[in-house]
Design a protein around this motif. Structure first.
Motif, mmCIF file in Angstrom:
data_model
loop_
_atom_site.group_PDB
_atom_site.id
_atom_site.type_symbol
_atom_site.label_atom_id
_atom_site.label_comp_id
_atom_site.label_asym_id
_atom_site.label_seq_id
_atom_site.Cartn_x
_atom_site.Cartn_y
_atom_site.Cartn_z
ATOM 1 N N PHE A 168 0.811 -1.219 0.000
ATOM 2 C CA PHE A 168 0.000 0.000 0.000
ATOM 3 C C PHE A 168 0.849 1.275 0.000
ATOM 4 N N VAL A 169 2.017 1.184 -0.603
ATOM 5 C CA VAL A 169 2.863 2.339 -0.885
ATOM 6 C C VAL A 169 3.066 2.372 -2.398
ATOM 7 N N GLU A 170 2.942 3.538 -3.002
ATOM 8 C CA GLU A 170 3.020 3.608 -4.455
ATOM 9 C C GLU A 170 4.397 3.215 -4.974
ATOM 10 N N ASP A 171 4.409 2.260 -5.909
ATOM 11 C CA ASP A 171 5.637 1.855 -6.583
ATOM 12 C C ASP A 171 5.784 2.559 -7.927
ATOM 13 N N LEU A 172 4.650 2.914 -8.516
ATOM 14 C CA LEU A 172 4.624 3.613 -9.794
ATOM 15 C C LEU A 172 3.585 4.720 -9.729
ATOM 16 N N VAL A 173 3.781 5.752 -10.534
ATOM 17 C CA VAL A 173 2.775 6.799 -10.670
ATOM 18 C C VAL A 173 2.585 7.107 -12.149
ATOM 19 N N ILE A 174 1.371 7.500 -12.493
ATOM 20 C CA ILE A 174 1.068 8.115 -13.781
ATOM 21 C C ILE A 174 0.516 9.489 -13.457
ATOM 22 N N GLN A 175 1.190 10.521 -13.922
ATOM 23 C CA GLN A 175 0.853 11.893 -13.561
ATOM 24 C C GLN A 175 0.207 12.602 -14.738
ATOM 25 N N ALA A 176 -0.793 13.435 -14.446
ATOM 26 C CA ALA A 176 -1.490 14.198 -15.489
ATOM 27 C C ALA A 176 -1.584 15.654 -15.050
ATOM 28 N N ILE A 177 -1.176 16.565 -15.931
ATOM 29 C CA ILE A 177 -1.258 17.991 -15.632
ATOM 30 C C ILE A 177 -1.533 18.759 -16.918
ATOM 31 N N ARG A 178 -2.388 19.761 -16.813
ATOM 32 C CA ARG A 178 -2.764 20.554 -17.985
ATOM 33 C C ARG A 178 -1.710 21.606 -18.286
ATOM 34 N N ARG A 179 -1.452 21.771 -19.585
ATOM 35 C CA ARG A 179 -0.643 22.870 -20.093
ATOM 36 C C ARG A 179 -1.340 23.393 -21.350
ATOM 37 N N GLY A 180 -1.868 24.619 -21.294
ATOM 38 C CA GLY A 180 -2.583 25.173 -22.441
ATOM 39 C C GLY A 180 -3.825 24.376 -22.755
ATOM 40 N N ASP A 181 -3.973 23.935 -24.007
ATOM 41 C CA ASP A 181 -5.176 23.213 -24.408
ATOM 42 C C ASP A 181 -5.009 21.706 -24.343
ATOM 43 N N SER A 182 -3.928 21.231 -23.697
ATOM 44 C CA SER A 182 -3.644 19.798 -23.678
ATOM 45 C C SER A 182 -3.405 19.296 -22.260
ATOM 46 N N MET A 183 -3.612 17.998 -22.075
ATOM 47 C CA MET A 183 -3.273 17.316 -20.838
ATOM 48 C C MET A 183 -2.008 16.501 -21.098
ATOM 49 N N TYR A 184 -1.002 16.714 -20.264
ATOM 50 C CA TYR A 184 0.261 16.002 -20.402
ATOM 51 C C TYR A 184 0.342 14.896 -19.354
ATOM 52 N N PHE A 185 0.834 13.735 -19.789
ATOM 53 C CA PHE A 185 0.935 12.561 -18.931
ATOM 54 C C PHE A 185 2.399 12.146 -18.819
ATOM 55 N N PHE A 186 2.818 11.788 -17.600
ATOM 56 C CA PHE A 186 4.171 11.308 -17.343
ATOM 57 C C PHE A 186 4.079 9.959 -16.639
ATOM 58 N N GLY A 187 4.805 8.980 -17.149
ATOM 59 C CA GLY A 187 4.808 7.665 -16.539
ATOM 60 C C GLY A 187 4.073 6.636 -17.384
ATOM 61 N N PRO A 188 3.939 5.406 -16.839
ATOM 62 C CA PRO A 188 4.237 5.025 -15.451
ATOM 63 C C PRO A 188 5.732 5.038 -15.148
ATOM 64 N N ALA A 189 6.045 5.525 -13.944
ATOM 65 C CA ALA A 189 7.429 5.621 -13.502
ATOM 66 C C ALA A 189 7.466 5.586 -11.991
ATOM 67 N N ALA A 190 8.596 5.187 -11.442
ATOM 68 C CA ALA A 190 8.769 5.220 -9.994
ATOM 69 C C ALA A 190 8.742 6.665 -9.522
ATOM 70 N N PRO A 191 8.005 6.958 -8.436
ATOM 71 C CA PRO A 191 7.938 8.338 -7.956
ATOM 72 C C PRO A 191 9.262 8.777 -7.350
ATOM 73 N N ALA A 192 9.540 10.080 -7.435
ATOM 74 C CA ALA A 192 10.738 10.623 -6.795
ATOM 75 C C ALA A 192 10.636 10.503 -5.285
ATOM 76 N N GLN A 193 9.410 10.568 -4.774
ATOM 77 C CA GLN A 193 9.156 10.392 -3.346
ATOM 78 C C GLN A 193 7.730 9.905 -3.181
ATOM 79 N N THR A 194 7.439 9.238 -2.092
ATOM 80 C CA THR A 194 6.093 8.730 -1.843
ATOM 81 C C THR A 194 5.390 9.639 -0.845
ATOM 82 N N GLY A 195 4.066 9.465 -0.759
ATOM 83 C CA GLY A 195 3.305 10.222 0.234
ATOM 84 C C GLY A 195 2.670 11.480 -0.325
ATOM 85 N N LEU A 196 2.605 12.516 0.519
ATOM 86 C CA LEU A 196 1.804 13.696 0.202
ATOM 87 C C LEU A 196 2.452 14.628 -0.816
#
Length: 239
Positions: free
Chosen positions: A91-119
């Motif tokens: 129950f600790v994240e081993d991988l993340v898929i991140q989504a963040i908007r830039r302009g008119d698009s949604m950018y996705f990163f991953g799946p990849a190991a997170p730089a850090q876990t938690g908040l």
């Protein structure tokens, strides 16, 4: 690109997935973020039409009424929506898929190991990156790349809930027959919308799924549950 640190403002409930469909719902009941652009409504995780793929969906800002409210709703550029995947059963994240908007698009990163876990999170700019143009109410944009598919935009709220009947059952004088069966219940969310972020990803990119969490109870009815990833979603705002 300089790393950007983000801090959690809301965490979605954890769900386990592989060959079964599970959902976690959390409509407008977190006081600190209710009715804000970081308010997570639902988390969905299920087997894709290709059984070797998993579909992950996060919906936010629900419920949105049709018309201008839905058409004017936007993904904020300072909020990272993060799918957290545990493939070891701790129950600790081993991988993340991140989504963040830039302009008119949604950018996705991953799946990849997170730089850090938690908040706290850092956008994984060195991880595989994909993007999709954010859809409007009149068009649907889907991007498929590297065996992954992506969507971001308004959708009818997928959640089904007979809210009026729930209130009757929870009242001081509940109906004797309880909840209504399928076909008679009324969906409170039928004409309401959300903003949805969707990723379909090959299981080969997620690692081997651990034993289903329910097996830890030792109850025999869970013995035949398939192995399953643990998945949860968080929304993190740049500070």
């Amino acid at each position: 690109m300089k790393p950007t640190k983000l801090f959690a403002v809301l965490g979605g409930a954890a769900v386990a997935i592989l060959s079964i469909f599970l959902i976690a719902a959390d409509h407008v009941d977190a006081p600190a973020v209710a009715q804000t652009t970081t308010d997570i409504a639902d988390v969905y995780a299920f087997e894709g039409s290709n059984p070797n793929n998993t579909v992950l969906i996060a919906t936010i800002q629900g419920p949105l009424t049709p018309g201008n409210v839905t058409e004017m709703a936007e993904f904020p550029e300072d909020v990272l929506v993060e799918f957290n995947i545990d493939n070891t059963g701790d129950f600790v994240e081993d991988l993340v898929i991140q989504a963040i908007r830039r302009g008119d698009s949604m950018y996705f990163f991953g799946p990849a190991a997170p730089a850090q876990t938690g908040l706290n999170s850092t956008i994984q700019t060195t991880a595989p990156m994909n993007s999709v143009k954010i859809s409007s109410t009149s068009e649907t944009e889907v991007t498929t790349n590297n065996n992954m598919s992506f969507f971001a935009g308004p959708r009818r709220d997928y959640f089904f809930f007979d809210f009026d009947r729930f209130n009757q059952v929870a009242s001081d004088t509940p109906p004797t027959e309880g909840f209504l069966p399928a076909g008679q219940a009324t969906d409170f969310f039928e004409d309401l919308n959300v903003l949805a972020i969707t990723v379909e990803v090959p299981n080969s990119m997620l690692g081997t799924a651990p034993a289903h969490a329910a097996k830890a109870t030792g109850l025999p009815q869970f013995d035949n549950f398939p192995n399953a990833y643990n998945v949860w979603v968080s929304a993190k705002r740049k500070q």
